[in-house]
Design a protein around this motif. Structure first.
Motif, PDB file in Angstrom:
ATOM      1  N   ASN A 194      46.731  28.389  47.515  1.00 22.86           N
ATOM      2  CA  ASN A 194      46.213  27.955  46.081  1.00 22.86           C
ATOM      3  C   ASN A 194      45.058  28.604  45.579  1.00 22.86           C
ATOM      4  O   ASN A 194      44.344  28.427  44.734  1.00 22.86           O
ATOM      5  CB  ASN A 194      45.694  26.597  46.365  1.00 22.86           C
ATOM      6  CG  ASN A 194      46.135  25.735  44.985  1.00 22.86           C
ATOM      7  OD1 ASN A 194      46.939  25.833  44.355  1.00 22.86           O
ATOM      8  ND2 ASN A 194      45.006  24.536  44.749  1.00 22.86           N
ATOM      9  N   ILE A 195      45.234  29.953  45.893  1.00 21.74           N
ATOM     10  CA  ILE A 195      43.889  30.907  45.562  1.00 21.74           C
ATOM     11  C   ILE A 195      44.553  31.677  44.229  1.00 21.74           C
ATOM     12  O   ILE A 195      45.566  31.807  44.098  1.00 21.74           O
ATOM     13  CB  ILE A 195      43.967  31.892  46.563  1.00 21.74           C
ATOM     14  CG1 ILE A 195      43.087  31.545  47.839  1.00 21.74           C
ATOM     15  CG2 ILE A 195      42.808  33.166  45.813  1.00 21.74           C
ATOM     16  CD1 ILE A 195      43.246  32.493  49.034  1.00 21.74           C
ATOM     17  N   LEU A 196      43.749  31.875  43.041  1.00 21.33           N
ATOM     18  CA  LEU A 196      44.131  32.304  41.910  1.00 21.33           C
ATOM     19  C   LEU A 196      44.234  33.775  42.027  1.00 21.33           C
ATOM     20  O   LEU A 196      43.262  34.456  42.610  1.00 21.33           O
ATOM     21  CB  LEU A 196      43.037  32.014  40.830  1.00 21.33           C
ATOM     22  CG  LEU A 196      42.826  30.502  40.438  1.00 21.33           C
ATOM     23  CD1 LEU A 196      41.647  30.261  39.503  1.00 21.33           C
ATOM     24  CD2 LEU A 196      44.200  30.311  39.583  1.00 21.33           C
ATOM     25  N   VAL A 197      45.459  34.186  41.460  1.00 21.34           N
ATOM     26  CA  VAL A 197      45.708  35.518  41.503  1.00 21.34           C
ATOM     27  C   VAL A 197      46.331  36.225  39.995  1.00 21.34           C
ATOM     28  O   VAL A 197      46.877  35.262  39.211  1.00 21.34           O
ATOM     29  CB  VAL A 197      46.557  36.011  42.619  1.00 21.34           C
ATOM     30  CG1 VAL A 197      46.276  35.526  44.002  1.00 21.34           C
ATOM     31  CG2 VAL A 197      48.122  35.168  42.346  1.00 21.34           C
ATOM     32  N   PRO A 198      46.080  37.440  39.777  1.00 16.06           N
ATOM     33  CA  PRO A 198      46.857  37.730  38.578  1.00 16.06           C
ATOM     34  C   PRO A 198      48.214  37.406  38.461  1.00 16.06           C
ATOM     35  O   PRO A 198      48.781  37.808  39.482  1.00 16.06           O
ATOM     36  CB  PRO A 198      46.261  39.390  38.473  1.00 16.06           C
ATOM     37  CG  PRO A 198      45.255  39.546  39.442  1.00 16.06           C
ATOM     38  CD  PRO A 198      45.355  38.369  40.467  1.00 16.06           C
ATOM     39  N   SER A 199      48.553  36.910  37.529  1.00 19.93           N
ATOM     40  CA  SER A 199      49.963  36.537  37.274  1.00 19.93           C
ATOM     41  C   SER A 199      50.915  37.736  37.110  1.00 19.93           C
ATOM     42  O   SER A 199      52.237  37.582  37.087  1.00 19.93           O
ATOM     43  CB  SER A 199      50.108  35.701  36.314  1.00 19.93           C
ATOM     44  OG  SER A 199      49.741  35.842  35.125  1.00 19.93           O
TER      45      SER A 199
END
Length: 215
Positions: A138-143
């Motif tokens: 659930n870690i935000l990463v560049p899409s």
């Protein structure tokens, strides 16, 4: 980096734990040394994460700010450089504001993406406003965006020892990433001072940090 699971893909190396710990004894270390190291690391990881999560939000912010000041000193001029950073997870030092200031000084930020289990991390350029998505854990990463090679990489650590070996989350992603890079970047481990350990019992696959910074 923010890898969470134990990696059991490495073969057990010869036992050198007696050379690394003055407290070594046959009673405390079993013949299967890698199994012992895994068990010990898991217990230390749990203890140290609990300690940092017990810090108040204000205390974590204050410590993160002190780390940011020392990061600036370690990196020097960042203009034109790509710096691998991270999105904070489970009480890690929060360097998001520092990352924005680095962008204002002409640097570029790349965030790590878990592409596949057992593979190296992929770093992708990120700027405020760029789309993010929920990645592994659930870690935000560049899409989107191409993979880049940072000239410096900041790695959050759970613990560390005097030789700058890093106790991470057990997935082995960061070590695999460094081993796969054509040119090794400057590696900076960041964490809290309570994570200092006499040794993490480094194994052949562990790669030490160039620098470790705490508050």
């Amino acid at each position: 980096m923010q890898d969470e699971r134990e990696d059991v893909g490495y073969a057990s190396p010869p036992c050198f734990m007696h050379e690394l710990s003055p407290d070594y004894s046959i009673e405390t270390v079993r013949q299967d040394c890698w199994t012992d190291v895994l068990r010990w690391r898991k217990a230390e990881r749990k203890r140290l994460i609990a300690e940092r999560l017990a810090l108040s939000a204000d205390e974590r912010e204050a410590r993160s700010n002190r780390i940011a000041v020392m990061l600036d000193r370690a990196l020097g001029n960042v203009s034109g450089r790509i710096v691998g950073a991270y999105w904070p997870f489970r009480g890690e030092p929060d360097l998001r504001n520092w990352s924005i200031r680095l962008l204002e000084r002409g640097g570029r930020i790349a965030l790590p993406v878990v592409v596949q289990k057992g593979w190296p991390l992929e770093y992708r350029i990120w700027s405020p406003g760029d789309p993010l998505e929920r990645g592994v854990w659930n870690i935000l990463v560049p899409s989107r965006g191409p993979a880049v090679q940072p000239s410096a990489v900041i790695a959050p650590l759970v613990g560390f020892d005097q030789e700058h070996y890093r106790l991470g989350y057990g997935g082995g992603f960061f070590d695999r990433t460094l081993a796969a890079m054509a040119k090794k970047p400057l590696t900076i481990g960041v964490g809290y001072a309570h994570g200092r350990l006499p040794t993490i019992y480094p194994q052949p696959h562990d790669i030490p940090m160039d620098i470790v910074i705490t508050e």
